[in-house]
Design a protein around this motif. Structure first.
Motif, short mmCIF file in Angstrom:
data_model
loop_
_atom_site.label_atom_id
_atom_site.label_comp_id
_atom_site.label_asym_id
_atom_site.label_seq_id
_atom_site.Cartn_x
_atom_site.Cartn_y
_atom_site.Cartn_z
N ALA A 74 0.87 -1.25 -0.11
CA ALA A 74 0.09 -0.08 -0.09
C ALA A 74 0.88 1.22 0.04
CB ALA A 74 -1.03 -0.18 1.05
N ARG A 97 -3.91 4.68 0.09
CA ARG A 97 -4.63 4.67 0.99
C ARG A 97 -4.33 6.27 1.67
NH1 ARG A 97 -7.21 1.03 -0.10
NH2 ARG A 97 -7.47 -1.13 0.80
N GLU A 102 -6.35 6.47 7.61
CA GLU A 102 -6.07 5.29 7.73
C GLU A 102 -4.61 5.15 7.84
OE1 GLU A 102 -6.93 0.86 5.80
OE2 GLU A 102 -6.94 2.47 4.63
N TRP A 107 -3.28 0.38 9.27
CA TRP A 107 -3.58 -0.48 7.97
C TRP A 107 -2.70 -2.00 8.04
CZ3 TRP A 107 -0.17 -2.77 4.43
CH2 TRP A 107 -0.74 -3.29 3.16
#
Length: 607
Positions: A74, A97, A102, A107
């Protein structure tokens, strides 16, 4: 040109580089790795040799992080970059993200399995950052592992060499205070914190403290270096000696011991030995530095970098220099905006041409040292990308019926500027005028605020948003950041934002005032001036000392985009007064068509 337009992001490279990194991680016995956009100094901007996140993912924004796991990866960015990240990154390889909504540790915790080993480079993560990741790993039964050698560096085979920009001295007439006097003050703050020494790693903190400037990071006149300020002993400065001329070295040796960067870690052993108390800022100092100090028995005193606040509160010489720089810059911007009107009317201009022209007007002043960041030159839908950087691949013509947003700044040795103006190309729509006027109303509300001593930027932030909120609108970035004096265009600890700094605003601080509105796929609007915090007269019957803002930036707003009926009489009166001030300040330096443009652009609404 200080700005280039090369296509530096190539999403097609991300998957292959990710695969190579995963292979290396497996060989090193790691299940994952954290890749921040940072270097050993933890400043906002990094040299090309430290652009690890950009090399791996293609993302070139100024804030972000990637988390790599065996089956998923991510990339985390804040609200400024939610559009840009999808243009620059292979989102099949890296899931985008939101960095704030977040956070990476949150995460990571959802994707970890017991027994996993997640690696990180201790020189690239702050003390506070590592704590958050460590807690996430421990909660999932995983382990956070500090690596001795960064595995990404092992697969980055064409990594650029570290920079060696020449160091210069900032003259006392511009610095306003000698390095020796500054060091004495900082040493006193170290003592006040109950420490024997303090470790400084932020490039602009070291540059300000020693009255030096450098060229290691694009558009940021700072040298990469470390420093240790010691009570009762000479401070230590660790910097590549190849950056120092004989004259600069001699001046620095008058106030400090000079060492090479590889002597920094051994010096920490000496600073921490015998239980000595060492001050470090957990939000800005690398975890590896804390570990090194703890290993030799140092008692860590956590507190704010003692240079941050003194640097943020400008002295009289810095304020005079900043005002002079803004007048010079205002002349260049006014000439540019006049030229822009004439050129867009002819219909033959694109985003790159607009950037080149603005830099040319600034350079003609004769004192331009650099730009303060790559200009954000966004035509039409590109203006909706908050931190858009034009390249030859994305370059777009300025088309009739659209808006053009230009956010730019200059580095002069007496001051740093940052200004945003939005202009119509042809006739704006009613919606464009409505949105622009709401942004302007919020901008004026901040500029005209009177507030008690002790007020923080977070308390002022709603003033910029209320006119937008009333229409169900908002913007996903802060309202204002601090600005240095021939240093970083982004400076703390003060800021104006929803989640702003807890540091109260003080006289002498400089902050930007830059609300905006962005309609994806259509246009962007931002209006930005720089403000100086000043003491304010207490109203009759008032009971508390007050502060206010002086607007430093000198450039007209675009009257074609202003809908007077949406503004209060007080706001219109302030805009008229500001325009009169701009006209009076800039007129002596303009002539012909440029002067005629300025007179028309600053015509009062009051008649």
């Amino acid at each position: 040109m200080f700005q280039t337009f090369d296509d530096i992001a190539d999403p097609t490279l991300g998957a292959g580089r990710l695969a190579r990194l995963r292979t290396r991680l497996a060989a090193d016995g790691l299940d994952g790795f954290l890749v921040p956009r940072s270097d050993e100094h933890q400043g906002e901007y990094v040299a090309r040799s430290s652009e690890r996140l950009a090399w791996l993912t293609g993302f070139t924004g100024s804030a972000g992080m990637a988390v790599v796991l065996p089956e998923v990866a991510a990339i985390f960015v804040d609200g400024r970059y939610t559009l840009q990240v999808r243009d620059q990154v292979d989102i099949a390889a890296f899931e985008p993200r939101h960095l704030i909504e977040e956070p990476p540790p949150q995460w990571l915790a959802r994707h970890l399995k017991p027994g996993m080993r997640i690696g990180y480079d201790g020189m690239l993560h702050t003390v506070a950052g590592v704590r958050r990741f460590k807690a996430a790993c421990e909660a999932a039964g995983a382990t956070l592992v500090a690596v001795e050698a960064n595995p990404l560096d092992a697969v980055w085979t064409d990594r650029p060499a570290p920079p060696q920009g020449a160091v210069i001295l900032q003259p006392i007439e511009l610095a306003g205070e000698t390095a020796a006097a500054k060091l004495e003050k900082i040493e006193a703050l170290v003592a006040e914190a109950g420490a024997d020494s303090a470790v400084l790693t932020l490039p602009d903190s070291v540059a300000w403290l020693f009255n030096i400037r450098g060229a290691d990071i694009e558009h940021n006149p700072v040298p990469l270096s470390f420093a240790v300020v010691r009570r009762g002993a000479r401070p230590q400065l660790f910097i590549d000696g190849r950056k120092l001329s004989n004259a600069v070295r001699a001046a620095l040796e008058d106030v400090a011991e000079i060492g090479e960067p590889d002597a920094f870690m051994p010096a920490l052993d000496e600073a921490g030995r015998g239980g000595a108390r060492v001050l470090l800022d957990p939000d800005w100092v690398a975890e590896a530095i804390r570990v090194r100090l703890a290993t030799v028995g140092a008692k860590i005193v956590e507190g704010r970098d003692p240079v941050l606040l003194p640097k943020a509160v400008k002295n009289a010489a810095e304020i005079v220099g900043t005002r002079t720089a803004h007048l010079r810059d205002g002349v260049a911007v006014a000439r540019y905006l006049a030229w822009l009107d004439r050129t867009t009317a002819a219909g033959d201009l694109d985003e790159i041409g607009a950037v080149e022209a603005l830099e040319r007007f600034r350079a003609e002043g004769g004192l331009l040292r650099d730009i303060s960041f790559p200009s954000i030159s966004g035509a039409g839908p590109n203006g909706a990308i908050v931190h858009y950087r034009v390249s030859r691949a994305t370059n777009r013509a300025l088309r009739r019926g659209e808006l053009f947003l230009i956010d730019s700044g200059a580095q002069y040795q007496d001051g740093t500027t940052d200004i945003t103006r939005t202009v119509p190309v042809g006739e704006p729509t009613a919606e464009m005028r409505d949105r622009y006027t709401r942004v302007l109303a919020g901008h004026v509300a901040v500029a005209t605020a009177r507030f008690p001593v002790g007020t923080t930027g977070a308390q002022l932030d709603p003033l910029a948003r209320l006119p937008l909120w009333q229409a169900g609108l908002d913007f996903d970035h802060g309202t204002g950041h601090g600005v240095g004096v021939y240093l970083s265009v982004h400076e703390g600890p003060q800021r104006i934002a929803k989640a702003g700094s807890a540091t109260p605003l003080e006289p002498g601080m400089i902050v930007s005032d830059e609300p905006g509105y962005y309609k994806t796929g259509a246009y962007g609007i931002r209006i930005e001036n720089l403000l100086l915090v000043t003491p304010a007269e207490v109203p009759a019957g008032g009971e508390r000392p007050m502060l206010a803002f002086e607007t430093l930036t000198l450039a007209p707003y675009d009257r074609r985009l202003i809908e007077p009926s949406l503004l209060s009489p007080a706001a219109l009166q302030w805009i008229d007064a500001y325009h009169a001030r701009v006209r009076d300040a800039l007129s002596p330096f303009l002539a012909g068509d440029d002067l005629a443009w300025l007179v028309a652009a600053t015509e009062p609404f009051g008649g």
